[in-house]
Design an enzyme around this catalytic site. Structure first.
Site: not given
Length: 256
Positions: A11, A13, A211
């Site tokens: 991922d 961001d 996250d």
């Protein structure tokens, strides 16, 4: 758990970067994985950029070797075509979202023509107005399917701050229209499968690192990948196959 992984999908961001700043240790670990011959790809729910633009940003941040980055914009127009055929699409979002819808052969409608819409596409819209929100809700309430790149409520930026994400806008439209969205990006399977194909790996040979338990971990598990949750503050046991607090910890577990 990770030393024998032949590839990693990350991922962006909140995991690799915050805004335009790499998270400490990310650049070094990613480069070490690449130099070790491990496949590296990136998968983001960004609704305002293409994979090529994400690659360019990574190149500018000191990772010139990056080849594979995917966003929901890669497939949104195609998914609309497959499900609904050539459509009249009311687009609430960035110009990039309208461009991929048009490139797939659909007619892009302006707000004034919302009653003609057969599909509504909602992405993160930095120019959102009450009129645009009302048009999307009315078109969806009238029966136009609501398609969105993602339902992430926040967009992480520098210094631990955030902007309202695409999911926040979608939630408002859904609440007003009384409908549920059709999600194109994570945690749905298509982008994960495309990333694996580009790396030439089976799901069990790769790990998804992110996250978000709801987006990254759930999506990775859904296609059979190993999962790594990047959680500097820690996370409950079982939140993912592996929980790491730093990029240095990830590098150690991956054997680089």
């Amino acid at each position: 758990m990770l030393a024998d992984c032949r590839g990693f999908v990350f991922d962006l961001d909140g995991c690799v970067w915050q805004g335009s700043t790499l998270i400490p240790g990310a650049g070094e670990t990613l480069t070490a994985l690449h130099r070790a011959g491990r496949g590296v790809a990136f998968l983001t729910n960004n609704s305002r950029a293409t994979g090529a633009e994400m690659c360019a940003k990574l190149h500018g941040l000191g990772l010139p070797w990056v080849e594979h980055a995917l966003t929901p914009l890669e497939i949104l127009g195609q998914v609309v075509a497959e499900r609904y055929g050539p459509s009249r699409v009311l687009v609430i979002g960035a110009p990039e979202l309208a461009a991929v819808v048009a490139a797939a052969g659909h007619e892009v409608l302006g707000v004034a023509d919302f009653r003609k819409a057969t599909v509504v596409a909602v992405g993160n819209d930095f120019d959102l107005s009450y009129d645009r929100l009302a048009a999307a809700a009315r078109a969806a309430a009238a029966g136009a399917p609501l398609v969105t790149p993602n339902v992430d409520p926040r967009l992480p930026i520098e210094n631990g701050d955030f902007l309202p994400g695409c999911g926040a806008l979608v939630a408002a439209v859904c609440a007003a229209a009384g409908v549920s969205p059709i999600v194109i990006g994570k945690p749905e399977p298509p982008l994960f499968r495309i990333a694996l194909r580009r790396l030439g790996l089976a799901p069990a040979q790769a790990a998804m690192v992110g996250d978000s338990p709801e987006s990254d971990v759930a999506g990775g598990r859904g296609v059979g990948m190993r999962t790594v949750l990047y959680a500097p503050a820690g996370a409950p046991a079982g939140a993912a196959d592996v929980v790491v607090r730093s990029w240095n910890e990830l590098a150690r577990l991956a054997g680089v």
